[in-house]
Design an enzyme around this catalytic site. Structure first.
Site, PDB file in Angstrom:
ATOM      1  N   HIS A 109      63.733 -55.455 -38.666  1.00  0.00           N
ATOM      2  CA  HIS A 109      62.369 -55.197 -39.145  1.00  0.00           C
ATOM      3  C   HIS A 109      62.452 -54.788 -40.614  1.00  0.00           C
ATOM      4  O   HIS A 109      63.534 -54.612 -41.163  1.00  0.00           O
ATOM      5  CB  HIS A 109      61.706 -54.085 -38.302  1.00  0.00           C
ATOM      6  CG  HIS A 109      61.227 -54.586 -36.974  1.00  0.00           C
ATOM      7  ND1 HIS A 109      59.902 -54.625 -36.627  1.00  0.00           N
ATOM      8  CD2 HIS A 109      61.905 -55.091 -35.919  1.00  0.00           C
ATOM      9  CE1 HIS A 109      59.784 -55.123 -35.416  1.00  0.00           C
ATOM     10  NE2 HIS A 109      60.980 -55.414 -34.956  1.00  0.00           N
ATOM     11  N   ASP A 122      53.862 -58.636 -32.502  1.00  0.00           N
ATOM     12  CA  ASP A 122      54.678 -57.700 -33.277  1.00  0.00           C
ATOM     13  C   ASP A 122      54.298 -56.260 -32.938  1.00  0.00           C
ATOM     14  O   ASP A 122      53.133 -55.911 -32.897  1.00  0.00           O
ATOM     15  CB  ASP A 122      54.435 -57.973 -34.778  1.00  0.00           C
ATOM     16  CG  ASP A 122      55.408 -57.234 -35.688  1.00  0.00           C
ATOM     17  OD1 ASP A 122      55.060 -56.981 -36.848  1.00  0.00           O
ATOM     18  OD2 ASP A 122      56.521 -56.877 -35.202  1.00  0.00           O
TER      19      ASP A 122
HETATM   20  O1  LIG Z   1      58.945 -55.268 -39.867  1.00  0.00           O
HETATM   21  C1  LIG Z   1      57.915 -55.815 -40.195  1.00  0.00           C
HETATM   22  C2  LIG Z   1      57.582 -56.158 -41.642  1.00  0.00           C
HETATM   23  O2  LIG Z   1      58.393 -55.456 -42.557  1.00  0.00           O
HETATM   24  P1  LIG Z   1      58.055 -55.491 -44.140  1.00  0.00           P
HETATM   25  O3  LIG Z   1      57.036 -54.415 -44.391  1.00  0.00           O
HETATM   26  O4  LIG Z   1      59.354 -55.221 -44.834  1.00  0.00           O
HETATM   27  O5  LIG Z   1      57.508 -56.856 -44.461  1.00  0.00           O
HETATM   28  N1  LIG Z   1      56.999 -56.158 -39.265  1.00  0.00           N
HETATM   29  O6  LIG Z   1      57.204 -55.867 -37.952  1.00  0.00           O
HETATM   30 NA    NA Z   2      58.501 -57.760 -33.738  1.00  0.00          NA
HETATM   31 ZN   LIG Z   3      58.309 -54.043 -37.870  1.00  0.00          ZN
END
Ligand SMILES: O=C(COP(=O)(O)O)NO
Ligand code: NA
Ligand SMILES: [Zn+2]
Length: 305
Positions: free
Chosen positions: A208, A80
């Site tokens: 996201h 991520d």
């Molecule tokens: O985009 C996210 C998580 O978003 P949140 O903070 O809404 O869980 N991770 O890459």
């Molecule tokens: Na990602």
């Molecule tokens: Zn994110």
């Protein structure tokens, strides 16, 4: 079974359902994610940020890979917000089956260059790639148009970006933002923009900042001694609609963080004498499993494995 992000997301886009991409930082979070996916016969993506890799390293990656490999539903391990070509390749070496290169804060040309480099290397190793175009950030509905356009993903640019990079899936800025404070009340999601991009671009799209920050969890967080302001997340209805228009990967981290903390706090405040880690982290695992279950229901991935 351990599969690539594409193996999960291409069918999801075609089937107009979303697949949860849940962030993990330890064994219990990973178990809550994958065991719930197995229970609901749902594909799922487990993702680790660069911070999670710093925190758990190959130890944590191996826990995810081992549980995913033995799982009876398709599971991908995804990097991520990969911040560089080098980090994306390191993740692949660690056994990740999907990587994000997030160069969205650079110019369009620089983002294309950086993303294409990762795509070429990852594809040579059979790994699929997520990239990002546009600036994530909560946009209040009243915001004037050109400011929105400065932030949110431009549909025409998205077509060009996908063609020039070969990215497998694309994170778009549509009004969501990271964290527990996504805007005053119901965050504004630009559904028309998602629909437009979905019409022009056929690869899976990524949302996201898709935690719902449910009021019930926020209440329990406060009641067990936590301090949190007027937190708000994306509405279930907005998420369901977004998946109808091309969103296939839905990132959730904050909801699991809140759920785990609620589980731990509730045990420690109710039983001050407790010090058995299984009695502290076991209930936390249950609260997180409930969050994962709810999200899979909203996204429509239940029974798709
Ligand atoms: O985009 C996210 C998580 O978003 P949140 O903070 O809404 O869980 N991770 O890459
Ligand atoms: Na990602
Ligand atoms: Zn994110």
């Amino acid at each position: 079974m351990l599969v690539t992000g594409n193996d999960i997301l291409v069918p999801a886009r075609a089937g107009k359902y979303g697949v949860g991409a849940f962030n993990t930082n330890n064994m219990e979070i990973t178990q809550a994610i994958i065991h719930t996916a197995e229970k609901l016969r749902s594909p799922v993506i487990v993702q680790m940020s660069e911070g999670a890799i710093k925190y758990g390293g190959q130890d944590l990656a191996n826990i995810v890979i081992d549980i995913a490999t033995r799982a009876t539903v398709p599971v991908a391990l995804h990097l991520d917000h990969g911040s560089s070509y080098e980090n994306a390749l390191k993740a692949i070496k660690m056994g990740f089956t999907s990587v994000m290169i997030d160069a969205s804060h650079h110019s369009f040309e620089e983002n294309v260059r950086e993303t294409r480099r990762v795509v070429e290397a990852a594809h040579a190793m059979g790994i699929s790639v997520e990239s990002e175009l546009g600036r994530l950030g909560g946009i209040e509905e009243h915001v004037v148009v050109d400011e929105k356009d400065a932030f949110l993903t431009d549909p025409g640019e998205a077509v060009q970006f996908v063609e020039e990079t070969g990215t497998d899936y694309l994170a778009i800025a549509i009004g969501t933002s990271h964290g527990a404070y996504k805007g005053k009340g119901r965050p504004y999601i630009d559904q028309a923009r998602i629909e437009r991009i979905g019409e022009l671009v056929s690869i899976p799209l990524v949302a996201h900042g898709s935690s719902g920050v449910p009021a019930e969890i926020v209440g329990r967080f406060r009641d067990s001694g936590g301090e949190i302001g007027d937190a708000a997340g994306i509405a279930d209805e907005d998420l369901r609609l977004a998946c109808q228009h091309g969103i296939a990967k839905v990132n959730v981290d904050t909801d699991l963080r809140l759920a785990m903390t609620v589980g731990v706090r509730e045990v420690l405040t109710k039983n001050p004498k407790e010090f058995d880690p299984r009695k502290v982290f076991g209930p936390a695992r249950e609260v997180m499993a409930g969050i994962v279950e709810h999200k899979m229901g909203v996204l429509g991935s239940v029974g798709k494995a």
